[in-house]
Write an enzyme that holds these catalytic residues in place. Sequence first.
Site, PDB file in Angstrom:
ATOM      1  N   SER A 133       0.838  -1.205   0.000  1.00 45.35           N
ATOM      2  CA  SER A 133       0.000   0.000   0.000  1.00 45.35           C
ATOM      3  C   SER A 133       0.865   1.244   0.000  1.00 45.35           C
ATOM      4  CB  SER A 133      -0.913   0.021   1.227  1.00 45.35           C
ATOM      5  OG  SER A 133      -0.197   0.422   2.385  1.00 45.35           O
ATOM      6  N   ASP A 134       0.391   2.304  -0.639  1.00 44.58           N
ATOM      7  CA  ASP A 134       1.024   3.594  -0.411  1.00 44.58           C
ATOM      8  C   ASP A 134       0.781   3.949   1.051  1.00 44.58           C
ATOM      9  OD1 ASP A 134       2.368   5.948  -0.801  1.00 44.58           O
ATOM     10  OD2 ASP A 134       1.241   6.539  -2.574  1.00 44.58           O
ATOM     11  N   TYR A 135       1.597   4.853   1.558  1.00 42.00           N
ATOM     12  CA  TYR A 135       1.546   5.159   2.988  1.00 42.00           C
ATOM     13  C   TYR A 135       0.131   5.560   3.435  1.00 42.00           C
ATOM     14  CZ  TYR A 135       6.610   5.060   3.868  1.00 42.00           C
ATOM     15  OH  TYR A 135       7.914   4.682   4.059  1.00 42.00           O
ATOM     16  N   ALA A 162      -2.647   4.236   2.933  1.00 42.70           N
ATOM     17  CA  ALA A 162      -3.734   4.065   1.963  1.00 42.70           C
ATOM     18  C   ALA A 162      -4.815   3.115   2.450  1.00 42.70           C
ATOM     19  CB  ALA A 162      -3.175   3.583   0.617  1.00 42.70           C
TER      20      ALA A 162
END
Length: 348
Positions: free
Chosen positions: A224-226, A228
């Site tokens: 995941s992006d931070y 997300a």
Amino acid sequence: MASVTSPASAAPATSTRRESAEVANAIQKWLIAHTRLGIPAIVHEECCSGYMAKGATVFPQAIGVASTWQPELVEAMADVIRLQMRAVGGHHALAPVLDVTRDARWGRVEETFGEDPYLVSQMGSAYVRGIQGRSLADGVIATGKHFVGYGMTEGGMNWSPAHLTARELRDTYLLPFEAAIREAGLASIMNGYHELDGIPCGANKWLLTDVLRGDWGFEGTVVSDYFAVAQLQDYHRIAADRVEAAHLALEAGIDVELPSTDAYNDGLVKAVEAGRVPLALIDQAVLRLLRQKFELGLFETPYVDSASVQFDTPDQQMLAHTIAVQSLVLLRNEGNLLPLPRRSARSP
């Protein structure tokens, strides 16, 4: 523990690479000695324009590197990043950015390789080859991001929806990711924060499973992006709580939550025990992550010796200088700068 977040880039400005390696080694030693299964962690770091740590070689931003039109320079740059990261215990690079962007209002244009999908594909694939090396045994996992269409959001605003037709999505925005997977063996993908057709990318099973794994045969990890996963509750508001956010992300295909476990935590364990989240989703994510840890050689060699690699050597500095020179672009021929006068044989 699945991953450790950027210990080198978060270290004090006075830290040396030897101290960074010592921190990474101390983390691994504690995990091996004091956790139930003794499994080492993957350390991830930022490295879009060079490994983001004190003493590492600084390269031009990606938009400048793209202006060289020389994939071999990108591969050489990524190889330097690989050597420096592995020397201090890094295993997972949060790069390259494979977003095709054509809206100058978007605030992350400089991190991209620009507006042309073919150029982005070539430069991105070269980066992956350089940083992953011949095998992950001495390479660093590359992460293609942000999947997908993140650079063409509404109004050029970060996190806003992307309005892309099916053909445009396939022909332009998915192309660099597919190329990096098929041609360079890209080992990791990161979702975008935004939504496509009303579905956040972090909860989009069609995108993260059907296309990525079904159509392209991707076998790596999706991270995941931070924050997300938590945003599925806090920002997109499609989850009632963190457990439901975790369930949606796992079901869509996100294996690892970064930078910490806001949703993939004890609440998720209790949800599995209560039958709220299928255990098969957990097993699937764990299997993919463990496979990469074996490929990285973490179980055999969890510790590093930073003295084995020199940082920011004259050759590495010269490579950065060469890329900077090759990246220069003349926007206007003001003052008749071009054509350049031919130097005589006696000119200095």
